[in-house]
Design a protein around this motif. Structure first.
Motif, mmCIF file in Angstrom:
data_model
loop_
_atom_site.group_PDB
_atom_site.id
_atom_site.type_symbol
_atom_site.label_atom_id
_atom_site.label_comp_id
_atom_site.label_asym_id
_atom_site.label_seq_id
_atom_site.Cartn_x
_atom_site.Cartn_y
_atom_site.Cartn_z
ATOM 1 N N LEU A 283 0.812 -1.212 0.000
ATOM 2 C CA LEU A 283 0.000 0.000 0.000
ATOM 3 C C LEU A 283 0.850 1.269 0.000
ATOM 4 N N VAL A 284 2.001 1.260 0.684
ATOM 5 C CA VAL A 284 2.837 2.468 0.633
ATOM 6 C C VAL A 284 3.455 2.636 -0.740
ATOM 7 N N HIS A 285 3.713 1.531 -1.449
ATOM 8 C CA HIS A 285 4.164 1.651 -2.838
ATOM 9 C C HIS A 285 3.109 2.367 -3.675
ATOM 10 N N THR A 286 1.853 1.955 -3.499
ATOM 11 C CA THR A 286 0.758 2.581 -4.250
ATOM 12 C C THR A 286 0.611 4.046 -3.857
ATOM 13 N N LEU A 287 0.694 4.329 -2.590
ATOM 14 C CA LEU A 287 0.581 5.700 -2.111
ATOM 15 C C LEU A 287 1.751 6.542 -2.631
ATOM 16 N N GLY A 288 2.938 5.946 -2.650
ATOM 17 C CA GLY A 288 4.094 6.647 -3.193
ATOM 18 C C GLY A 288 3.941 6.969 -4.667
ATOM 19 N N HIS A 289 3.280 6.065 -5.407
ATOM 20 C CA HIS A 289 3.027 6.343 -6.824
ATOM 21 C C HIS A 289 2.149 7.571 -6.979
ATOM 22 N N GLY A 290 1.155 7.713 -6.098
ATOM 23 C CA GLY A 290 0.310 8.908 -6.139
ATOM 24 C C GLY A 290 1.106 10.168 -5.883
ATOM 25 N N CYS A 291 2.061 10.113 -4.947
ATOM 26 C CA CYS A 291 2.940 11.266 -4.688
ATOM 27 C C CYS A 291 3.780 11.593 -5.924
ATOM 28 N N SER A 292 4.303 10.553 -6.568
ATOM 29 C CA SER A 292 5.202 10.741 -7.708
ATOM 30 C C SER A 292 4.511 11.429 -8.876
ATOM 31 N N LYS A 293 3.186 11.249 -8.995
ATOM 32 C CA LYS A 293 2.448 11.902 -10.085
ATOM 33 C C LYS A 293 2.524 13.421 -9.985
ATOM 34 N N ILE A 294 2.774 13.933 -8.782
ATOM 35 C CA ILE A 294 2.866 15.385 -8.579
ATOM 36 C C ILE A 294 4.311 15.857 -8.752
ATOM 37 N N GLY A 295 5.240 14.939 -8.987
ATOM 38 C CA GLY A 295 6.642 15.318 -9.091
ATOM 39 C C GLY A 295 7.342 15.359 -7.744
ATOM 40 N N VAL A 296 6.779 14.647 -6.762
ATOM 41 C CA VAL A 296 7.366 14.579 -5.431
ATOM 42 C C VAL A 296 8.210 13.315 -5.331
ATOM 43 N N ALA A 297 9.408 13.423 -4.766
ATOM 44 C CA ALA A 297 10.268 12.258 -4.583
ATOM 45 C C ALA A 297 9.776 11.428 -3.407
ATOM 46 N N VAL A 298 9.973 10.114 -3.480
ATOM 47 C CA VAL A 298 9.586 9.227 -2.389
ATOM 48 C C VAL A 298 10.767 8.332 -2.021
ATOM 49 N N GLU A 299 10.838 7.988 -0.754
ATOM 50 C CA GLU A 299 11.846 7.038 -0.286
ATOM 51 C C GLU A 299 11.210 6.137 0.762
ATOM 52 N N LEU A 300 11.382 4.831 0.591
ATOM 53 C CA LEU A 300 10.786 3.850 1.477
ATOM 54 C C LEU A 300 11.808 3.370 2.498
ATOM 55 N N MET A 301 11.327 3.066 3.704
ATOM 56 C CA MET A 301 12.204 2.528 4.740
ATOM 57 C C MET A 301 11.455 1.489 5.556
ATOM 58 N N ASP A 302 12.124 0.343 5.776
ATOM 59 C CA ASP A 302 11.549 -0.754 6.542
ATOM 60 C C ASP A 302 11.770 -0.498 8.029
#
Length: 576
Positions: A283-302
């Motif tokens: 789900l955070v991958h999907t949510l991150g994709h939504g952020c990326s559509k605006i041109g926002v960078a995303v970084e995931l951490m376990d």
């Protein structure tokens, strides 16, 4: 033509599609599908020199195929594979990521090798299950895990999420020193030279590819570079273009410098999750994709493996935070949450969601703590009580888009103010009609108020529509998708316009209180529309902050033959 070794063979042309096979290391063959005349790469960007789709065969005691190819190469590719080896003897199919240009023939390989085991990241296997609609054996791999093929071919996997899909992994063969990277370090460049000996010829395409695909995920690029820095790399076996052998240090160095520069100016969202717990990672991958559509960078951490210093550093750099609740019984994750709470500041935005693992850390007590610290809540907590559906994933993507829009609101206002006054007034004199796009795909449906619509062709009958990249409906308007173009009627559009222009919460029903009936393609037709057309998307073109979506028109109907289309006159042309 480059002179190939005795181990190489050129396969007959099919128009401007050719295949080249080359032994690139002991017991290792590259299968390069050359698409000479392709002018546009799906929905991403225009091509100047065609492209290639590279697949690789490793023959140890066990046999592994790394990626497949684009479906347009189906006949040629399967012939070549059958000429190299009996496909039924392939033991493993390594999926670097599931984008169709690399996984388009996975189903064919599964049919030819029914006992094959698919190897990929957890998210990749989930995506693939939804693509092939048939059972298959699989192995989920993480960074540092290995697969021994025998004869010295020991494959080590390197997680590289968001490059440029959330499911990407890199694969390193310890015997040959080959790093299989799929999209990473590639380029859309079609040439019968296997390697990069003429770097001057490919330099511009290498940079162009980075800018279009990798630049928006600069921080993820830097994370991937760090994970491979200790590998002894002899060849970078890319998924597109020539393979890197002569200029590896130069190419990786450029990725490093470009990404460091890009990361300085990016707005960053940090996404925290607990791997292998619930559905948080997906789900955070999907949510991150939504952020990326605006041109926002995303970084995931376990949260289960992150060091406190890494958590503090990421939180300090982030403008927004998203947390998928970890298990209450994980001391490492609980310590990470405490570190996050100690490191946040009041200028940040926060979003929370349950992971659905059964013993999630409660959302609302944590939400209260962030609110007490002054953080802005970007979206209402998302509560997962069962396995995610299409609706759940759409909700998460829209929540990510809302978060991205909140974080970039000042930038958007600045862009609106930056255009020349005379220019914005002249652009505003371009009049347009008023329309509402409606669509349904599986469980989810959506709508968009539109004015940038025009008939684009007579044969076939076709229309073109401009869709902003951050629109929720954008993910439902891909190649092959269908929708309804509803034409609004003059003197009878105000109610519909007011309804569809309002801001909807993530996952909200766009059609609540609106009378509709289903079209032949399943999408809703607005009962109050002057006319409607059923459309199917056949191409998309990247136009900066919008996609231009061209669609053929299958059928249509006018409700009021004497009615006139509602017309929109703007005062300025640099925003809606």
């Amino acid at each position: 033509m480059v002179a190939l070794t005795e181990h190489a063979q050129a396969v007959a042309n099919q128009g401007r599609l050719t295949i080249q096979t080359v032994e690139i290391a002991p017991e290792t063959t590259a299968i390069r599908c050359l698409d000479w005349d392709r002018e546009r790469f799906d929905i991403e960007f225009g091509l100047r020199n065609g492209t290639t789709y590279n697949s690789f065969l490793i023959q140890g005691e066990k046999i592994a195929l790394v990626d497949t190819s684009h479906r347009k190469f189906e006949e040629l590719y399967l012939q070549v594979v059958a000429g190299l080896i009996d496909p039924s003897t392939i033991d493993y199919l390594v999926i670097s990521h599931t984008e169709p240009d690399h996984s388009g023939l996975v189903k064919d390989i599964l049919q030819l090798a029914p006992s094959i085991t698919v190897v990929g990241a957890k998210v990749a296997i989930q995506f693939l299950e939804n693509m092939v609609h048939q059972p298959f054996k699989s192995i989920l791999v993480k960074s540092g895990e290995r697969l021994d093929l025998g004869n010295g071919h020991e494959l080590e996997f390197v997680s590289a999420p968001n490059l440029h899909w959330p499911d990407t992994i890199l694969t390193y063969d310890h015997k040959t020193g080959i790093l299989y990277t799929c999209d990473v370090f590639g380029m859309h460049y079609c040439d019968d030279h296997t390697y990069d000996e003429n770097f001057f010829a490919i330099e511009e395409d290498f940079k162009y590819y980075y800018d279009c695909l990798m630049g928006p995920n600069a921080r993820s690029v830097l994370a991937a570079l760090k994970r491979i820095e200790n590998l002894q790399i002899n060849t970078v076996a890319t998924g597109h273009g020539v393979l890197l052998r002569h200029n590896i240090s130069e190419c990786l160095g450029r990725y490093q410098s470009w990404s460091l520069e890009q990361a300085k100016i990016e707005t960053l969202v940090a996404l925290f999750y607990a791997e292998d717990y619930g559905y948080g990672e997906r789900l955070v991958h999907t949510l991150g994709h939504g952020c990326s559509k605006i041109g926002v960078a995303v970084e995931l951490m376990d949260l289960n493996s992150a060091e406190p210093q890494e958590v503090r550093e990421l939180v300090s750099q982030a403008a927004g935070l998203v947390i998928a609740m970890p298990s209450q019984s994980s001391p490492t994750a609980q310590a990470a949450l405490s570190t996050i709470l100690a490191a946040v500041h009041h200028k940040q935005a926060i979003g929370l969601l349950e992971s659905g693992g059964g013993e999630d850390e409660p959302v609302y007590p944590l939400r209260n703590k962030f609110q007490e610290l002054g953080l802005v809540e970007a979206f209402t907590p998302i509560l997962i009580k069962e396995a995610p559906t299409q609706t759940t994933e759409q909700l998460c993507e829209e929540a990510g888009t809302d978060l991205g829009q909140w974080l970039t609101r000042d930038r958007t206002i600045k862009q609106i103010k930056s255009i020349n006054t005379d220019l914005e007034k002249s652009l505003g004199r371009i009049s347009t009609g008023l329309y509402i796009i409606t669509t349904k795909k599986g469980e989810i449906q959506s709508a968009m108020f539109a004015s940038w619509v025009t008939q684009a062709s007579l044969n076939p009958l076709g229309v073109a529509i401009a869709v902003a990249k951050e629109r929720a409906i954008e993910s439902l308007m891909q190649l092959g998708d269908r929708f309804i173009l509803n034409v609004l009627e003059d003197n009878n559009y105000q109610g519909l316009m007011k309804h569809f222009l309002k801001r909807f919460a993530p996952g909200a029903d766009r059609f609540a209180g609106i009378k509709t009936y289903p079209a032949n393609n399943g999408s809703p037709i607005l009962a109050e529309a002057l006319a409607y057309m059923e459309c199917e998307i056949t191409s998309r073109m990247d136009c900066g902050d919008h996609w231009i979506i061209y669609s053929t028109v299958q059928t249509g109907r006018v409700a009021n033959v004497n009615g006139l289309t509602a017309v929109h006159h703007r005062k300025v042309g640099n925003h809606y």
